[in-house]
Write an enzyme that holds these catalytic residues in place. Structure first.
Site, short mmCIF file in Angstrom:
data_model
loop_
_atom_site.label_atom_id
_atom_site.label_comp_id
_atom_site.label_asym_id
_atom_site.label_seq_id
_atom_site.Cartn_x
_atom_site.Cartn_y
_atom_site.Cartn_z
N HIS A 162 0.82 -1.22 0.00
CA HIS A 162 0.00 0.00 0.00
C HIS A 162 0.85 1.27 0.00
CE1 HIS A 162 -4.01 -1.85 0.86
NE2 HIS A 162 -3.21 -2.86 1.10
N ASP A 370 3.77 9.67 -0.71
CA ASP A 370 2.60 8.91 -0.23
C ASP A 370 2.27 7.84 -1.26
OD1 ASP A 370 0.31 8.16 1.18
OD2 ASP A 370 -0.25 10.24 1.62
P1 ADP Z 1 -2.73 6.60 5.40
O1 ADP Z 1 -3.15 5.23 4.94
O2 ADP Z 1 -1.27 6.87 5.27
O3 ADP Z 1 -3.21 6.95 6.78
P2 ADP Z 1 -4.68 7.69 3.49
O4 ADP Z 1 -5.02 9.11 3.16
O5 ADP Z 1 -4.46 6.84 2.31
O6 ADP Z 1 -3.43 7.71 4.45
O7 ADP Z 1 -5.86 7.04 4.32
C1 ADP Z 1 -6.27 7.59 5.54
C2 ADP Z 1 -7.67 7.09 5.88
O8 ADP Z 1 -7.92 7.40 7.25
C3 ADP Z 1 -8.76 7.79 5.06
O9 ADP Z 1 -9.75 6.85 4.71
C4 ADP Z 1 -9.32 8.84 6.02
O10 ADP Z 1 -10.69 9.09 5.86
C5 ADP Z 1 -9.07 8.20 7.37
N1 ADP Z 1 -8.83 9.26 8.39
C6 ADP Z 1 -7.93 10.24 8.32
N2 ADP Z 1 -8.00 11.04 9.41
C7 ADP Z 1 -8.98 10.56 10.16
C8 ADP Z 1 -9.56 10.95 11.42
N3 ADP Z 1 -9.12 12.01 12.13
N4 ADP Z 1 -10.55 10.19 11.90
C9 ADP Z 1 -10.98 9.11 11.22
N5 ADP Z 1 -10.49 8.70 10.06
C10 ADP Z 1 -9.50 9.41 9.52
O1 F6P Z 2 -1.49 2.68 4.44
C1 F6P Z 2 -0.42 2.40 5.24
C2 F6P Z 2 -0.81 1.95 6.65
O2 F6P Z 2 0.32 1.66 7.40
C3 F6P Z 2 -1.72 0.75 6.70
O3 F6P Z 2 -1.07 -0.49 6.57
C4 F6P Z 2 -2.33 0.97 8.04
O4 F6P Z 2 -3.50 0.28 8.27
C5 F6P Z 2 -2.51 2.49 8.09
O5 F6P Z 2 -1.48 3.01 7.32
C6 F6P Z 2 -2.49 3.06 9.52
O6 F6P Z 2 -1.28 2.75 10.19
P1 F6P Z 2 -1.20 1.87 11.52
O7 F6P Z 2 -1.82 0.54 11.23
O8 F6P Z 2 0.25 1.80 11.85
O9 F6P Z 2 -1.99 2.63 12.54
#
Ligand code: ADP
Ligand code: F6P
Length: 460
Positions: A162, A370
């Protein structure tokens, strides 16, 4: 005896959260896109999800929820520190994200990574029927494909990364490099977010292990391993419907009112992670305020920074830096009852997130690197009114698909400021045109399509 399934997903985290209700503790399906996409496939085939249930010590007994078997894997406090916080999130995470923070290498973390990956592989073996398809997810479990193949040559194994896959020069730093590469090559199909990453992987197999390849297929002894890109997406319909719901629309209006009905609301929503470029975004806003090119209360910024990996040092120092910058901006430009930046170090439910998206005029997504960035896609899907503007870093995977966003190089502070001003003052007709093109793309390429194209390629 454990029931065996013909379709198994293996991921570091389970797709459920434990919540406390009036009647005690209860499991609830977590809202992520991956779960939404895979749930129908799992439910249709009585599939099993193998993952860590959170917490340390004994894992809960395997259980069933909404037609899916859940098979928890235990982690000890020591595993949490060495496998999860150490090797996964202080070595591999920074290295794979262009080393934007310096990766830390520790022998005892690598040992724990190996032990925990072996535990996940054993669990996957236990729950997989003869000839089953097993889909392993993400950087925490890169050794699982080979470990599982060793135990179970009858299985069809897929792996999806991912996060970004680094260029060869960076990957070569890693002391465990050959072991990780062998681990991934245990899969029949290795999926990446970007075409370039899939190509890097193929070239790396030749560079490091001298393996031959043709196009996207690597020859590993008597097997073939395919390396391809499958850009992940979101459940577009779900976000469109949620954002259009009367509850979310009303809450969005209320949020704007609570912010003092400013002309422009600038929003950031991220895990509090140093890859996300939160500081550079704040700095751009501060400089624009200082230069008088933006002003409070005309423009306000909301930054949601979800707590993440809080015991890892890089994350602790990032939090201090971000909070210092927020304090500085509010000290210099805020007024009583009118902060310039509303900083929220909290987790939110989907309804509140969707309302924030609907309320925001400019969404700033500025990662230094990212894999994809789903927040960018969620924002676009939420804008049924086709209003709003997405400012997007060129270094987010999403930038390859969302060419109509206001793209920016996050390493160039003047460019970030110019693009922010441009996004904040775009003509409504142009904003709509950009939004609609991106929305059409998202409706076709949603997370269902992602899951099905991967599984088709795997030969499902
Ligand atoms: P990562 O996987 O690195 O965290 P992404 O942007 O790909 O970044 O995915 C983040 C996910 O977490 C999104 O689906 C978003 O809606 C969710 N998210 C981000 N911030 C919050 C928050 N404060 N509360 C709940 N969900 C969140
Ligand atoms: O998208 C990358 C990722 O590390 C996922 O594998 C994971 O579920 C999400 O970000 C949040 O991170 P963590 O599981 O370390 O809280």
């Amino acid at each position: 005896m454990t029931a065996r399934s013909s379709f198994v997903v293996v991921a570091n985290r389970m797709p459920v959260d434990q919540v406390i209700t009036e009647t005690g503790r209860e499991w609830q399906r977590s809202p992520g896109g991956l779960v939404t996409a895979l749930h129908p496939v799992l439910a249709a085939r009585g599939g099993t999800w193998v993952g860590w249930a959170g917490g340390v010590g004994d894992a809960p007994e395997p259980f069933e929820m909404e037609g899916v078997h859940l098979h928890p894997v235990p982690l000890t406090a020591d595993d949490l520190e060495r496998y999860y916080e150490g090797q996964s999130n202080a070595t591999i995470w920074p290295l794979y994200h262009d080393a934007v923070e310096t990766p830390t290498y520790r022998r005892r973390w690598r040992e724990a990574y190996r032990e925990v990956n072996a535990r996940f592989a054993a669990a996957a073996d236990e729950v997989s029927a003869h000839g089953a398809t097993v889909w392993v997810q993400d950087y925490q479990l890169q050794l699982v494909p080979a470990m599982l193949r060793e135990r179970r040559p009858d299985l069809k194994i897929g792996f999806f990364l991912h996060i970004p896959f680094p260029p060869i020069e960076l990957f070569m730093q890693m002391p465990q490099r050959a072991e990780i590469l062998h681990g991934l090559l245990g899969a029949d199909l290795v999926g990446f977010q970007q075409r370039l990453a899939a190509q890097n992987f193929v070239r790396l197999a030749r560079h490091l292990l001298g393996l031959r390849y043709s196009g996207h297929v690597i020859k590993v002894e008597d097997r073939q391993v395919k390396s391809r890109a499958f850009p992940i997406s979101i459940d577009t319909t779900e976000m469109e419907q949620l954002a259009a719901s009367p509850t979310v629309q009303a809450r969005a209006k209320q949020i704007r009112a609570e912010l003092g009905d400013p002309a422009t609301v600038v929003l950031g929503v991220d895990r509090l992670d140093y890859t996300k470029g939160i500081e550079l975004r704040l700095k751009a806003f501060r400089e624009l305020l200082a230069e008088g090119r933006m002003a409070v209360p005309d423009t306000v910024m909301v930054q949601v920074a979800t707590p993440s990996r809080e015991r890892v040092e890089h994350y602790q120092t990032l939090r201090l830096r971000v909070e210092q910058e927020v304090g500085r901006i509010n000290g210099d430009f805020g007024r009583v009852g009118m902060p310039a930046v509303h900083y929220l170090h909290q987790s939110y439910n989907r309804t509140e997130l969707a309302a924030l998206y609907v309320a925001a005029d400019v969404m700033m997504v500025t990662p230094l690197r990212d894999g994809m960035n789903l927040v960018a896609k969620e924002y676009v899907a939420a804008r049924g009114d086709s209003g709003g503007a997405l400012l997007l870093s060129e270094f987010a995977g999403a930038a390859s698909e969302m060419r109509q966003a206001f793209l920016v190089n996050p390493y160039d502070p003047e460019a970030v400021k110019e693009v922010l001003l441009k996004a904040a003052t775009v003509e409504p007709a142009e904003a709509r045109r950009r939004m609609r093109t991106m929305q059409r793309q998202l409706r076709t390429y949603d997370v269902n399509r992602w899951a099905h194209s991967f599984l088709n390629e795997l030969g499902e």
